[in-house]
Scaffold this active site. Structure first.
Site, PDB file in Angstrom:
ATOM      1  N   CYS A   1      25.528  33.313  -1.775  1.00 50.51           N
ATOM      2  CA  CYS A   1      26.813  33.724  -1.489  1.00 50.51           C
ATOM      3  C   CYS A   1      27.219  32.991  -0.120  1.00 50.51           C
ATOM      4  O   CYS A   1      26.598  33.272   1.050  1.00 50.51           O
ATOM      5  CB  CYS A   1      26.978  35.052  -1.288  1.00 50.51           C
ATOM      6  SG  CYS A   1      28.046  35.926  -0.110  1.00 50.51           S
TER       7      CYS A   1
ATOM      8  N   CYS B   1      28.066  35.501   2.746  1.00 51.42           N
ATOM      9  CA  CYS B   1      26.794  36.085   3.241  1.00 51.42           C
ATOM     10  C   CYS B   1      26.271  35.461   4.398  1.00 51.42           C
ATOM     11  O   CYS B   1      25.565  35.863   5.165  1.00 51.42           O
ATOM     12  CB  CYS B   1      25.850  36.526   2.111  1.00 51.42           C
ATOM     13  SG  CYS B   1      26.777  37.436   0.669  1.00 51.42           S
TER      14      CYS B   1
END
Length: 98
Positions: A23, A26
């Site tokens: 991600c 993230c």
């Protein structure tokens, strides 16, 4: 080793970061979380949970997008937000619960 429930049930403020290694947002949160910990020190504990490794925990908390950040104290969820946040916005949320 402490269990997830043990950690979030403590009297200490715990920020849980539900993330995934693939991600992008993230990854942008990682330095933000490091800076947050540096500023707040022992006032907060930060716990990172990989949703791919801990699918049962992610499902229990209905994590549908990553990153999802949650604040806990004494087992109670105090705040939840999905998506990356800049340091100032995250710091403001956390300080409201210190």
């Amino acid at each position: 080793m402490e269990s997830f429930k043990d950690v979030i049930s403590s009297g200490q403020l715990v920020l849980v970061d539900f993330y995934a290694t693939w991600c992008g947002p993230c990854k942008t949160m990682h330095p933000v979380l490091l800076e947050l910990k540096q500023r707040l020190g022992e006032q907060i504990r930060i716990l990172k949970i990989d949703v791919d490794k801990y699918q049962n925990t992610a499902a229990e908390y209905r994590i549908q997008s990553v990153p999802t950040l949650m604040l806990f104290r004494n087992g109670q969820m105090l705040w939840r937000q999905s998506g990356a946040l800049p340091l100032n916005a995250l710091l403001q949320q956390v300080q409201a619960h210190l």
